[in-house]
Motif scaffolding. Structure first.
Motif, PDB file in Angstrom:
ATOM      1  N   ARG A   1      20.319 -12.423  -6.094  1.00 41.75           N
ATOM      2  CA  ARG A   1      20.823 -13.137  -7.426  1.00 41.75           C
ATOM      3  C   ARG A   1      21.674 -14.144  -7.150  1.00 41.75           C
ATOM      4  O   ARG A   1      21.907 -15.132  -8.262  1.00 41.75           O
ATOM      5  N   ASP A   2      22.403 -14.381  -6.196  1.00 42.99           N
ATOM      6  CA  ASP A   2      23.488 -15.557  -5.810  1.00 42.99           C
ATOM      7  C   ASP A   2      22.957 -15.689  -4.274  1.00 42.99           C
ATOM      8  O   ASP A   2      22.621 -14.674  -3.636  1.00 42.99           O
TER       9      ASP A   2
ATOM     10  N   ARG B   1      24.689 -18.450  -0.989  1.00 42.87           N
ATOM     11  CA  ARG B   1      25.813 -19.443  -0.659  1.00 42.87           C
ATOM     12  C   ARG B   1      24.852 -20.620  -0.005  1.00 42.87           C
ATOM     13  O   ARG B   1      24.414 -20.453   1.173  1.00 42.87           O
TER      14      ARG B   1
ATOM     15  N   ALA C   1      29.375 -20.978  -3.229  1.00 42.89           N
ATOM     16  CA  ALA C   1      28.332 -20.029  -3.929  1.00 42.89           C
ATOM     17  C   ALA C   1      27.610 -20.907  -4.947  1.00 42.89           C
ATOM     18  O   ALA C   1      27.922 -21.770  -5.504  1.00 42.89           O
ATOM     19  N   ILE C   2      26.369 -20.331  -5.013  1.00 43.49           N
ATOM     20  CA  ILE C   2      25.291 -20.997  -5.910  1.00 43.49           C
ATOM     21  C   ILE C   2      24.414 -19.733  -6.357  1.00 43.49           C
ATOM     22  O   ILE C   2      24.200 -18.696  -5.887  1.00 43.49           O
ATOM     23  N   ALA C   3      23.752 -20.025  -7.636  1.00 38.57           N
ATOM     24  CA  ALA C   3      23.210 -19.001  -8.356  1.00 38.57           C
ATOM     25  C   ALA C   3      21.794 -19.145  -7.650  1.00 38.57           C
ATOM     26  O   ALA C   3      21.313 -20.076  -7.063  1.00 38.57           O
ATOM     27  N   ALA C   4      21.134 -17.927  -7.557  1.00 40.69           N
ATOM     28  CA  ALA C   4      19.735 -17.947  -6.875  1.00 40.69           C
ATOM     29  C   ALA C   4      18.981 -18.742  -7.724  1.00 40.69           C
ATOM     30  O   ALA C   4      17.744 -19.362  -7.139  1.00 40.69           O
TER      31      ALA C   4
END
Length: 202
Positions: free
Chosen positions: A151-152, A154, A91-94
């Protein structure tokens, strides 16, 4: 009639009785042959134990690091990730997505997400956390038709060709039934009486 007694000659010990055939078979250092059931039990239990250890290791690592597996069904990312491959995502922030990253994001109107390479990112007015991502598969000549506003996402951190086929096959009812049968056989063989156990009880 005179009874005579044969005595051993002086200096020569009397010969001892030869060892029994059973004693010769039980000489130290000579291992008894293992039955096919014992060999099959050892192999099957080793395989089941190895698979179980791998699954537990993946569960622990994925939980701590927030990883997940995504199966790639099409060849749009070939040759980086061919059809039937699987990718490990995190998971990573956009806002942290950069052009060149390979990401997995939801695809509107489809249950299966899309895994493509980022061509460009654009801020979304009124939402500081959101980004509009333009994606393209490595095997495609054009960008995806519509940008993805997220907004996020992967991000792909690793890939394994062919693993997707394995995971997909394992999720089918016949494969699950076979897995249950294998585990059941392993349990039965684990408690199957061996030659040594029978000898101890005897």
């Amino acid at each position: 009639m005179v009874d005579t007694v044969t005595r051993p000659r002086a200096g020569r010990p009397a010969p001892e009785a030869g060892p029994h055939r059973a004693d010769r078979r039980e000489r130290p250092g000579r291992r008894p042959r293992r039955r096919p059931v014992e060999v099959a039990s050892t192999i099957l239990l080793s395989v089941v134990g190895l698979v179980g250890a791998v699954c537990l290791l993946w569960l622990a690592v994925s939980t701590v690091l927030g990883l997940s597996l995504v199966v790639v069904l099409t060849g749009s990312m070939s040759p980086t990730v061919p059809a039937g491959g699987a990718v490990v995502t995190r998971a990573i922030a956009a806002a942290d997505v950069r052009p060149g990253d390979v990401v997995t994001v939801p695809r509107p109107g489809f249950e299966v997400p899309v895994t493509h390479r980022v061509v460009s990112t654009t801020a979304v007015p009124g939402d500081a956390a959101a980004r509009s991502l333009v994606l393209r598969g490595d095997a495609n000549d054009t960008d995806d038709r519509d940008p993805y506003v997220v907004r996020d996402a992967r991000i792909v951190v690793a890939s394994a060709p062919g693993l997707g086929f394995v995971l997909t096959t394992m999720s089918t009812p016949p494969a699950r039934g076979l897995a249950v049968a294998v585990v059941g056989a392993a349990v039965v063989l684990a408690f199957w009486p061996t030659r040594r156990g029978a000898a101890r009880r005897g």
